[in-house]
Design an enzyme around this catalytic site. Structure first.
Site, PDB file in Angstrom:
ATOM      1  N   ASP A 152       4.271   3.892   6.408  1.00 43.94           N
ATOM      2  CA  ASP A 152       3.229   2.926   6.783  1.00 43.94           C
ATOM      3  C   ASP A 152       1.972   3.303   6.016  1.00 43.94           C
ATOM      4  OD1 ASP A 152       1.638   1.013   7.906  1.00 43.94           O
ATOM      5  OD2 ASP A 152       1.333   2.099   9.781  1.00 43.94           O
ATOM      6  N   ILE A 153       2.068   3.140   4.718  1.00 42.67           N
ATOM      7  CA  ILE A 153       0.983   3.538   3.831  1.00 42.67           C
ATOM      8  C   ILE A 153      -0.009   2.384   3.730  1.00 42.67           C
ATOM      9  CG2 ILE A 153       0.428   4.391   1.517  1.00 42.67           C
ATOM     10  CD1 ILE A 153       2.313   6.167   3.372  1.00 42.67           C
ATOM     11  N   GLU A 154      -1.274   2.666   4.083  1.00 40.94           N
ATOM     12  CA  GLU A 154      -2.246   1.570   4.185  1.00 40.94           C
ATOM     13  C   GLU A 154      -3.523   1.823   3.408  1.00 40.94           C
ATOM     14  OE1 GLU A 154      -2.840  -0.040   8.043  1.00 40.94           O
ATOM     15  OE2 GLU A 154      -0.709  -0.042   8.537  1.00 40.94           O
ATOM     16  N   ASN A 155      -3.594   2.933   2.656  1.00 42.18           N
ATOM     17  CA  ASN A 155      -4.882   3.257   2.025  1.00 42.18           C
ATOM     18  C   ASN A 155      -5.041   2.739   0.605  1.00 42.18           C
ATOM     19  OD1 ASN A 155      -3.240   5.000   0.628  1.00 42.18           O
ATOM     20  ND2 ASN A 155      -4.147   6.885   1.433  1.00 42.18           N
TER      21      ASN A 155
END
Ligand SMILES: *[C@@H]1O[C@H](CO)[C@@H](O)[C@H](O)[C@H]1NC(C)=O
Length: 296
Positions: A152-155
């Site tokens: 859940d990579i959100e950056n």
């Protein structure tokens, strides 16, 4: 007389079997994130609800760039003092019910990023030794062997997650999933998803007004779903949703609209797997999964 009466029950049985097969073929699973709210109940309770096929333990908030990885389970327990190893029995109880339990990396906060292929490989080794089939000395969740890893990579920093996917998938038994945002392509997970290595992709159709269901209009959502399912190779695609109105800034879909309008519109497009919910906490408050599970 006897032979005349024989046929209607046989025909009824065939019709029932056919309906059952169709039902099984179109029924979706529900995945849920657990771990970011101490008031959401235990992992065992979540599994015992009977509503979920996947539990995503959230989150490993720090990893990469040579950092010591940090697991954050909010108010549930303190991983840094070994306080979460007791979750092993819950994880195993979930797995014995056929529920897949994965560790989710990233989240909307946290300090994470991969600086090189070597860095990605060392994160993969760490995950293998401490959460998967390896035998690390400090397994934060104890001896239970998780079923896989969720990204859940959100950056917005997408570098080397394709390398991480490759390293994790070097072992075929590891499930690999991801939670991109619905605008395509995803800023953080785009290159990783192009590897075609992901088993399930739960697309976040919330906090992204441009591709959400709004006031009875499913056109933007269906359009994004079509783009995703035709552009990315993956095992199954899931519709990621807030489990209550409070769970996200936007994107909540009323249970009746979901099962009556949205699911019928997307489940014939691409490889539909079911829905993903953020999060167990909001699902407990709203009983969303309980209300929709017969219709997803
Ligand atoms: C959730 O909703 C379903 C369907 O309406 C209902 O059968 C079930 O009892 C509800 N569960 C809870 C905990 O309220």
């Amino acid at each position: 007389m006897a032979s005349n009466l024989k046929w209607p029950p046989v025909l009824a049985l065939i019709v029932l079997l056919a309906a059952g097969m169709v039902g099984i073929a179109s029924a979706g699973n529900i995945a849920v994130y657990w771990g970011q709210n101490g008031n959401e109940g235990t992992l065992a309770d979540a599994c015992n609800s009977g509503n979920y096929a996947y539990i995503l333990i959230a989150f490993l908030t720090t990893f990469g760039n040579g950092q010591t990885p940090v697991l954050n389970l909010a108010g549930h327990c303190d991983p840094s003092s070994g306080g979460c190893t007791g979750l092993t029995s819950d994880i195993q109880a979930c797995q014995s019910q056929g529920i897949k339990v994965l560790l989710s990396l990233g989240g909307s906060g946290g300090y994470y990023g991969l600086s090189s292929t070597d860095d990605a490989n060392s994160v993969a080794s760490y995950l293998w030794d401490n959460f998967l089939g390896g035998s690390g000395s400090s397994r934060p969740l104890g001896s239970a062997v998780l079923d896989g890893i969720d990204l859940d990579i959100e950056n917005g920093n997408s570098a080397h997650y394709d390398d991480l996917a490759n390293a994790l998938k070097a072992n075929n038994n590891v499930l690999l999933t991801a939670a991109p945002q619905c605008p395509y392509p995803d800023a953080s997970l785009g290159p990783a998803l192009q590897t075609g290595l992901f088993d399930n992709v739960w697309i976040q159709f919330y906090n992204n007004p441009g591709c959400e269901y709004v006031n009875g209009d499913d056109s933007n959502l269906v359009s994004a779903w079509s783009t995703w399912t035709s552009s990315v190779q993956a095992g199954k695609f899931y519709l990621g949703l807030p489990a209550s109105t409070q769970a996200a800034g936007s994107g909540y879909i009323q249970p009746g609209d979901l099962t009556g309008t949205v699911i019928p519109a997307i489940n014939g497009i691409g490889s539909y797997g079911g829905i993903m919910l953020w999060s167990r906490y909001y699902d407990v408050l709203n009983n969303y999964s309980g209300q929709v599970k017969g219709g997803v």
